[in-house]
Design an enzyme around this catalytic site. Structure first.
Site, short mmCIF file in Angstrom:
data_model
loop_
_atom_site.label_atom_id
_atom_site.label_comp_id
_atom_site.label_asym_id
_atom_site.label_seq_id
_atom_site.Cartn_x
_atom_site.Cartn_y
_atom_site.Cartn_z
N LYS A 261 0.84 -1.21 0.00
CA LYS A 261 0.00 0.00 0.00
C LYS A 261 0.87 1.26 0.00
CE LYS A 261 -3.98 -2.30 2.02
NZ LYS A 261 -3.40 -3.64 2.22
N ASP A 307 5.94 0.50 17.59
CA ASP A 307 4.66 -0.12 17.91
C ASP A 307 3.54 0.90 17.72
OD1 ASP A 307 2.47 -1.33 18.98
OD2 ASP A 307 3.40 -1.85 20.90
N CYS A 376 -7.76 -7.46 6.20
CA CYS A 376 -7.97 -8.53 5.21
C CYS A 376 -8.72 -9.66 5.90
CB CYS A 376 -6.65 -8.99 4.60
SG CYS A 376 -5.44 -9.58 5.80
#
Length: 435
Positions: A261, A307, A376
């Site tokens: 992406k 993170d 996804c």
């Protein structure tokens, strides 16, 4: 769970190598983490068959289990022998491997893996399968082929679509390219493929996507080294069509690895600055490699290992693309080991992690900015329900409806389900910060 070492000291045959790989996955290792190491032991001429048997058995795992269980007078509770049976049955029911070769090689594998005393069981069941092929094949075809916890969830989430969905998830996903339009147009690249005698056709939903109609070694395609294209699922390619114009803007791609992406956004727009963020340093290396190959790396791109639950941006972003960690149930066709690796208890933990990342990333967004939430997955807990909960907590958030003719409209966002010859399962929801 350890398989016995083979006693003879001679090299394991191909079926035994396949069984060892499948045992590693049953022990909780991802296929990606063991595949190359296991593949290196296999001779070049056997690699295609090795690959087909490993992926095929994983794809049909629960169906093969359903075929096998009624054939055992007592449960084996022996992973090595059960896996040998699955490998043997898969060859007999799903491949063109000659029956005598499938049986003798699989029985030999069970002996090589230290199961000589039970090799007779393997032999008897596989021989029976050659006599009753049609009945066995019917069971295989009609099995939902999902772990029972997942079948229950999908039935609850997608009652009407469930039968079609379990069929779709058994299929092989197409190989889809995304053309790097900074270098070549889709039409030009299709012409190049045609000149090389490679069959391919346009994607329907993505205007930069191409589906290859034959299996091919990607790095040998024309223009690969020069960065002419990337491999990316068609439904994943829609991300770049759902963000506002990013020219001159500050963009964060959260959970960016392996960078599909990120690269697509840089192919389409010229942001002032783009930060690709991920906590997996190894996978982030692939982002750098991909951007370098596509000639998209530059001073305005920064790759950061951090993170996303805790990281703070240097300034507020105009746009954040959050491809959240998820169960990945939508991409089972490409990663059939998910059927074995994912457990029912993982979902609640994943939903909680998504929520924490969403909360933190929301703080890094400007008022008026856009956050595109993506997974996804095809589980509503990670998608629609996650969004319902987010909007309930945030009076400063407003959904920007995705006005398209693909996918299924949800309370918030749109869900794409995996489809034969088309893309994987993806969820998108676009959110604007209003205050």
């Amino acid at each position: 769970m350890r398989q016995s070492p083979h006693a003879s000291g001679k090299t394991l045959n191909l079926r035994a190598q396949v069984v060892k790989t499948l045992l590693a996955v049953q022990n909780g290792q991802s296929l990606a983490s063991v595949l190359n190491q296991h593949m290196n032991i296999v001779s070049d001429k056997d690699r295609a068959l090795y690959h087909e048997l490993v992926l095929g058995c994983l794809r049909q795992w629960h169906a093969l289990k359903q075929v096998t269980l009624p054939l055992l007078t007592v449960p084996l509770e022996n992973p090595v022998v059960e896996t040998c049976l699955y490998v043997g049955l898969y060859q007999l029911l799903c491949t063109r491997v000659a029956a005598h070769a499938a049986i003798s090689e699989t029985v030999e594998a069970s002996k090589q893996l230290g199961m000589e005393s039970l090799s007779g069981v393997v032999n008897a069941i596989l021989r029976r399968a050659t006599r009753e092929t049609e009945q066995f094949y019917d069971v295989l075809e009609n099995a939902s082929n999902l772990p029972s916890w997942l079948a229950k969830r999908l039935k609850k989430d997608w009652g009407e679509q469930f039968a079609e969905l379990s069929y779709e998830l058994k299929q092989v996903a197409p190989l889809t390219l995304r053309v790097n339009t900074r270098q070549v147009s889709r039409e030009e690249y299709l012409d190049i493929l045609e000149d090389e005698g490679i069959d391919a056709h346009r994607c329907e939903l993505s205007d930069v996507g191409i589906v290859l109609d034959e299996s091919i070694h990607v790095p040998s395609l024309p223009g690969f080294e020069a960065g002419g294209f990337s491999v990316q699922d068609e439904h994943a390619q829609l991300c770049a069509t759902l963000v506002p114009n990013l020219d001159g803007k500050f963009v964060i791609d959260a959970c960016a690895a392996p960078g599909g992406k990120t690269a697509h956004l840089l192919e389409k727009y010229q942001p002032k600055k783009l930060i690709a963020l991920d906590q997996d340093e190894k996978r982030l290396k692939r982002v750098s490699e991909n951007l370098e190959r596509l000639i998209l790396d530059g001073k305005h791109v920064e790759i950061i290992t951090a993170d996303a639950v805790k990281w703070t941006a240097p300034e507020l972003a105009d746009c954040i693309v959050l491809d959240a960690p998820c169960s990945a149930i939508g991409v089972i066709r490409r990663h059939p080991d998910i059927r074995l690796l994912r457990q029912s208890g993982d979902i609640a933990k994943t939903v909680e992690l998504q929520k924490q990342i969403l909360e933190n990333m929301w703080q890094q967004l400007k008022v008026g900015g856009t956050l595109l939430y993506i997974t996804c997955s095809i589980l509503k807990a990670e998608n629609e329900q996650q969004m319902v909960d987010f909007f309930a907590r945030h009076a400063d958030a407003q959904e920007q409806k995705i006005d398209v003719d693909w996918g299924i409209e949800q309370i918030h966002g749109r869900q794409l389900l995996p489809k034969v010859d088309h893309g994987d399962g993806f969820f998108y929801c676009r959110i604007q910060k209003t205050a």
